[in-house]
Design an enzyme around this catalytic site. Structure first.
Site, PDB file in Angstrom:
ATOM      1  N   LYS A  68      -7.388  -1.065  -3.545  1.00  0.00           N
ATOM      2  CA  LYS A  68      -6.204  -0.620  -4.281  1.00  0.00           C
ATOM      3  C   LYS A  68      -6.354   0.756  -4.932  1.00  0.00           C
ATOM      4  CE  LYS A  68      -3.640  -2.838  -3.340  1.00  0.00           C
ATOM      5  NZ  LYS A  68      -3.244  -2.860  -1.899  1.00  0.00           N
ATOM      6  N   HIS A 132     -15.015  -1.350   2.031  1.00  0.00           N
ATOM      7  CA  HIS A 132     -14.867  -1.477   0.574  1.00  0.00           C
ATOM      8  C   HIS A 132     -16.240  -1.752  -0.063  1.00  0.00           C
ATOM      9  CE1 HIS A 132     -10.586  -1.228   0.380  1.00  0.00           C
ATOM     10  NE2 HIS A 132     -10.335  -2.390   0.934  1.00  0.00           N
TER      11      HIS A 132
HETATM   12  P1  A3P Z   1       0.531   1.305  -5.838  1.00  0.00           P
HETATM   13  O1  A3P Z   1       0.452  -0.181  -5.757  1.00  0.00           O
HETATM   14  O2  A3P Z   1       0.197   1.813  -7.203  1.00  0.00           O
HETATM   15  O3  A3P Z   1       1.807   1.847  -5.335  1.00  0.00           O
HETATM   16  P2  A3P Z   1      -5.160   0.651  -0.991  1.00  0.00           P
HETATM   17  O4  A3P Z   1      -4.688   1.366   0.202  1.00  0.00           O
HETATM   18  O5  A3P Z   1      -6.561   0.964  -1.392  1.00  0.00           O
HETATM   19  O6  A3P Z   1      -4.884  -0.820  -0.894  1.00  0.00           O
HETATM   20  O7  A3P Z   1      -4.298   1.198  -2.210  1.00  0.00           O
HETATM   21  C1  A3P Z   1      -2.925   0.880  -2.305  1.00  0.00           C
HETATM   22  C2  A3P Z   1      -2.263   1.886  -3.212  1.00  0.00           C
HETATM   23  O8  A3P Z   1      -2.144   3.136  -2.540  1.00  0.00           O
HETATM   24  C3  A3P Z   1      -0.849   1.432  -3.570  1.00  0.00           C
HETATM   25  O9  A3P Z   1      -0.614   1.901  -4.886  1.00  0.00           O
HETATM   26  C4  A3P Z   1      -0.038   2.170  -2.524  1.00  0.00           C
HETATM   27  O10 A3P Z   1       1.323   2.316  -2.826  1.00  0.00           O
HETATM   28  C5  A3P Z   1      -0.758   3.492  -2.461  1.00  0.00           C
HETATM   29  N1  A3P Z   1      -0.525   4.221  -1.196  1.00  0.00           N
HETATM   30  C6  A3P Z   1      -0.506   3.716   0.053  1.00  0.00           C
HETATM   31  N2  A3P Z   1      -0.246   4.682   0.936  1.00  0.00           N
HETATM   32  C7  A3P Z   1      -0.075   5.812   0.252  1.00  0.00           C
HETATM   33  C8  A3P Z   1       0.238   7.156   0.617  1.00  0.00           C
HETATM   34  N3  A3P Z   1       0.431   7.494   1.876  1.00  0.00           N
HETATM   35  N4  A3P Z   1       0.306   8.083  -0.362  1.00  0.00           N
HETATM   36  C9  A3P Z   1       0.112   7.749  -1.641  1.00  0.00           C
HETATM   37  N5  A3P Z   1      -0.178   6.497  -2.057  1.00  0.00           N
HETATM   38  C10 A3P Z   1      -0.268   5.533  -1.130  1.00  0.00           C
END
Ligand code: A3P
Length: 316
Positions: A68, A132
């Site tokens: 995340k 991870h």
């Molecule tokens: P939020 O839940 O705060 O919106 P991971 O990919 O490690 O699971 O992290 C997920 C987080 O990255 C989420 O944050 C998601 O919306 C955000 N995210 C995913 N794709 C993204 C992108 N292309 N640009 C910016 N943030 C992104």
């Protein structure tokens, strides 16, 4: 004497059942404390196998992150940057237009959990992988290959995590996710030790570990794509700059673009994580924690993290 695969499985079973265990509020996975980190139980064999059998190649690239914290975005950016000769980012047959970013590169835990290491061996160089795992579980990675790590304000990580797991358990209380993070008992946690494992590595070997922050990436994605390419030894040429390749990569991987693609709207992440794929694209901003935490909760988490980081030179 090399143990047979069956003997090895037995060895792992004994070792794993002897490890401290914990359950997590999201309820999906039991955790085991392995070498100071709370790993999903099913990935402890992957950690052991990674430590024993991962054979890095010098041109390998590993995207690493705490869950995340921007994994999906960094996977997409790194893939698009590395594959730009074969797949021009403005092209209409780019893999990111039809695949979720996680499908564009192998997840080390999955390969090393299920005896699928040969799939990694079979990949042509340069290989791009995702994990991870904290760095001690991928001990061969530094200095054996290049690692790109992304971290994020833990308060926003907690909020993102809660929204994500609510897609599986709608009644999940925010407080329980918050408390488990403060206790350090979360998948791949504690988050501070995860970050520190890569932070120390980037201090020691900046040529091998590129340490990025989600918030900085949001502020200047193009600058970071150039930095990423330089780190990978694949800087953009003058003709590429003139052709706008950097902006094309940024646009291709942007939150708004990826979120709108069919490939990211339909289906589930995988059978082990029965969460809709669109949960990976929620808000894509920083600072959403103010809408979920009291100022007291925020300073409590900030204080815990600052205390754990004291003397390391790292601050969020
Ligand atoms: P939020 O839940 O705060 O919106 P991971 O990919 O490690 O699971 O992290 C997920 C987080 O990255 C989420 O944050 C998601 O919306 C955000 N995210 C995913 N794709 C993204 C992108 N292309 N640009 C910016 N943030 C992104």
């Amino acid at each position: 004497l090399v143990p047979s695969p069956e003997q090895r499985k037995e060895e792992h079973a004994d070792l794993i059942s002897a490890l401290p265990s914990a359950s997590v509020p999201e309820g999906l996975r039991k955790l085991r404390l392995y070498q100071g980190f709370w790993l999903p139980e099913l990935f402890v064999p992957a950690a052991i196998n990674l430590q024993q059998r991962f054979e890095p190649r010098c041109d390998d690239v590993i995207v690493a992150s705490f869950p995340k914290c921007g994994t999906t975005w960094l996977n997409a950016l790194t893939f698009a940057t590395m594959a730009r000769a074969a797949y021009p980012p403005a092209g209409d047959d780019h893999p990111l237009l039809r695949l979720n970013p996680h499908q564009c590169l192998p997840f080390l835990e999955s390969l090393f959990q299920g005896g699928r290491e040969a799939e990694l061996e079979a990949l042509p160089s340069p290989r791009l992988m995702n994990t991870h795992m904290p760095l001690p579980m991928v001990s061969g990675a530094v200095p054996g290959c290049r690692v790109v790590y992304i971290c994020r304000d833990p308060k926003d990580m907690v909020v993102s995590r809660w929204h994500f797991f609510r897609r599986h358990r709608p009644e999940l209380p925010f407080k329980s996710i918050f408390e488990s993070t403060c206790d350090g008992v979360t998948s791949y946690g504690p988050v501070w030790d995860h970050v520190l494992s890569y932070w120390r590595a980037t201090i020691a070997r900046p040529d091998k570990v590129l340490f990025l922050r989600y918030e900085e990436l949001l502020c200047d994605p193009a600058g970071h794509v150039r930095r990423l390419a330089g780190f990978l030894g694949m800087s953009f040429s003058a003709p590429e700059e003139e052709a706008g390749t950097v902006d094309s990569i940024v646009q291709l991987c942007s939150f708004g673009h990826l979120k709108g693609l069919e490939a990211n709207k339909i289906g589930h992440l995988n059978p082990l994580l029965p969460i809709p794929r669109d949960a990976l694209f929620r808000n894509g901003a920083s600072g959403d924690w103010v809408n979920h935490m009291t100022p007291e909760m925020a300073s409590r988490l900030d204080d815990i993290v600052a205390e754990k980081m004291r003397g390391t030179g790292f601050t969020f």
